[in-house]
Design an enzyme around this catalytic site. Structure first.
Site, PDB file in Angstrom:
ATOM      1  N   ASP A  83       0.814  -1.221   0.000  1.00 25.13           N
ATOM      2  CA  ASP A  83       0.000   0.000   0.000  1.00 25.13           C
ATOM      3  C   ASP A  83       0.843   1.265   0.000  1.00 25.13           C
ATOM      4  O   ASP A  83       2.011   1.279   0.387  1.00 25.13           O
ATOM      5  CB  ASP A  83      -0.955   0.001   1.198  1.00 25.13           C
ATOM      6  CG  ASP A  83      -0.238  -0.119   2.531  1.00 25.13           C
ATOM      7  OD1 ASP A  83       0.749  -0.878   2.616  1.00 25.13           O
ATOM      8  OD2 ASP A  83      -0.644   0.559   3.503  1.00 25.13           O
ATOM      9  N   GLU A 140      -0.386  -1.780   5.388  1.00 28.93           N
ATOM     10  CA  GLU A 140       0.618  -1.615   6.447  1.00 28.93           C
ATOM     11  C   GLU A 140       0.515  -0.227   7.069  1.00 28.93           C
ATOM     12  O   GLU A 140       0.746  -0.054   8.259  1.00 28.93           O
ATOM     13  CB  GLU A 140       2.033  -1.824   5.885  1.00 28.93           C
ATOM     14  CG  GLU A 140       3.116  -1.939   6.953  1.00 28.93           C
ATOM     15  CD  GLU A 140       3.558  -0.623   7.550  1.00 28.93           C
ATOM     16  OE1 GLU A 140       3.832  -0.574   8.763  1.00 28.93           O
ATOM     17  OE2 GLU A 140       3.634   0.383   6.808  1.00 28.93           O
TER      18      GLU A 140
END
Length: 389
Positions: A83, A140
Site C-alpha cells: 500500500d 501496512e
C-alpha cells in the site's frame, strides 16, 4: 556472486514493475490493481500455488524447492507490503503517481517489486529444500494488514515456521543493511481527548472554564510523563500533534480536541505510559472542573527481532553486501505492522540501504532502483541458506 549477477540481469524488469506500481498507488486495503499485478506475475513465474484475498486483498505465492527438506526448517515466509500513502507526490519523475493525493512515499512499490523478483528467481531455480512462501500484504500504513492476514489463517494454512520482513532505509548506503536483535521498531498507540468546559466572553474568563487552558494543562501534564515517570534508560515518546479549539479571538471556546501518538519499545513501558496518561487526564479534569473524555487506542505492537533469526539475516546480508555491509541499528520510534507476524512466528526485520534519498513519508521521496539487486538477492539467499537441502 552467481545470485547477484543473475539478479542484475533481472534488474531492468524488476525496475519496470516497481515504476508501474509507483504510477498507480493504492491505499490501505484498496490495493486491487497492485494485488492483481502481483498475482499475474506469480502465475507467469509458475508458482505452485497462488492465493488471493487473504486479509481482504493480500496475495500469497507458494514455491516448492526441487530438493527434499533436510528435516529441519521446512517452510519460510517472506513478506512485502503493497500500500501507498495519502500524500501528493512532489518528485517530477517521468513515472510519478497518476493518482491525485496518493503516493508511494514509503517504498512499498520497491518492496513489492523486489519480492516479485525473488519469487521469479526462486521459481526458476528451486535450488532449495522445503517451501518458500511469498507474502504480499495490504494496509501496512495504519490498517494492520498483517494482523488481518494472520486472522485469515496465513501462518497455519501455509505451515509457515519462520517469517522475515525488509524495509528500505534512507540514509543507509545502497548495498548495506541495518538490523538489531530485540526491539527494532516501536509500538504505536493513539489518543483522542475531548474537552468540554464552559464557553463565554474573553473579557469574563472567571465565568468560564477555558477549554484552551485545560488543553494546555493536559499537554504539559502528558509531557511530564516521559521526563518524570519513565526510566531515563527506557524510551517513550508522547506527541500531541493536533489541538483544535475556538474560531474567534474574543470568545473562550466551550470545547477543545487534542489528538496525538505514543511510542514505546517495551510492553512494560507501554502499560505504564497508558496508566499515567489516564491519571493525568483524570487529574486535570478534577482540578479544572472540565469534562474530559479520553479514547486510548492501542495500535501496532513493538517489532521484536528474534535472536536466532536475526543472526541468520545478518549472515545472509553479509554474504550479499560483504563483511562490512551490516550495521547494528539503534531502535527506531517509528512503527511497523510486521510486528504482528513476529508475534506469531520467529523471524527478523531488516533495513536495506536506499542511499541519500528524501526521508520516508516525504512528498519528494523515491525508492532507489539501485537497491533492487541487493534487496532481491537478500531474499533469494535467505531462502537458499535457510532451506538448504
Amino acid at each position: 556472486m552467481p545470485i547477484v549477477n543473475r539478479v542484475a540481469d533481472l534488474q531492468p524488469e524488476i525496475q519496470a514493475w516497481r515504476r508501474d506500481i509507483h504510477q498507480h498507488p493504492e491505499l490501505l486495503y484498496d490495493v486491487h490493481r497492485t494485488a492483481a499485478f502481483v498475482a499475474e506475475r506469480l502465475k507467469e513465474f509458475g508458482c505452485d500455488e497462488i492465493v488471493t484475498g487473504i486479509g481482504k486483498t493480500g496475495v500469497v505465492g507458494v514455491i516448492k524447492g526441487r530438493k527434499p527438506a533436510n528435516g529441519g526448517l521446512k517452510v519460510i515466509g517472506l513478506r512485502a507490503d503493497m500500500d501507498a500513502l495519502p500524500i501528493e507526490e512532489e518528485t517530477d519523475l517521468p513515472y510519478a503517481s497518476k493518482a491525485p493525493g496518493k503516493m508511494h512515499a514509503c517504498g512499498h512499490d520497491g518492496h513489492t517489486a523486489m519480492l516479485l523478483g525473488a519469487a521469479r528467481y526462486l521459481a526458476e531455480t528451486r535450488n532449495f529444500g522445503g517451501t518458500a512462501v511469498v507474502i504480499f500484504q495490504p494496509a501496512e500504513e495504519g490498517g494492520a494488514g498483517a494482523a488481518a492476514m494472520i486472522k485469515d489463517g496465513l501462518m497455519d494454512r501455509f505451515g509457515i515456521e519462520q517469517v522475515y520482513g525488509m524495509h528500505n532505509g534512507p540514509g543507509i548506503p545502497v548495498g548495506q543493511f541495518a538490523i538489531r536483535t530485540g526491539a527494532i521498531m516501536a509500538a504505536t498507540d493513539a489518543i483522542d481527548i475531548k474537552i468540554e468546559g464552559v464557553g463565554g466572553h474573553a473579557a469574563r474568563p472567571h465565568k468560564c472554564i477555558d477549554s484552551v487552558l485545560v488543553g494546555a494543562q493536559v499537554i504539559a501534564g502528558l509531557q511530564s510523563i516521559v521526563s518524570r515517570t519513565v526510566d531515563p534508560l527506557e524510551s517513550a515518546v508522547i506527541s500531541i500533534c493536533e489541538f483544535h479549539a475556538g474560531n474567534a479571538r474574543n470568545v473562550i471556546p466551550q470545547t477543545a480536541e487534542l489528538r496525538g501518538t505514543i511510542r514505546t519499545l517495551t510492553e512494560e513501558v507501554r502499560s505504564l505510559v497508558e496508566q499515567r496518561v489516564r491519571e493525568v487526564v483524570s487529574g486535570v479534569a478534577q482540578m479544572t472542573g472540565a469534562k474530559i473524555d479520553l479514547v486510548y487506542e492501542r495500535g501496532y505492537p513493538v517489532t521484536v527481532n528474534h535472536p536466532a533469526q536475526t543472526d541468520v539475516a545478518t549472515r545472509v546480508a553479509r554474504e550479499i553486501g560483504g563483511e562490512g555491509a551490516v550495521a547494528e541499528t539503534p531502535p527506531m520510534m517509528g512503527a511497523e505492522d510486521f510486528s504482528y507476524m513476529l508475534e506469531a512466528r520467529p523471524g527478523a526485520f531488516i533495513f536495506c540501504g536506499n542511499g541519500n534519498s528524501a526521508g520516508l513519508h516525504h512528498p519528494a521521496y523515491n525508492f532507489n532502483d539501485e537497491a533492487i539487486v541487493y534487496g532481491t538477492s537478500y531474499w533469494i539467499k535467505l531462502v537458499e541458506n535457510s532451506l538448504a537441502a
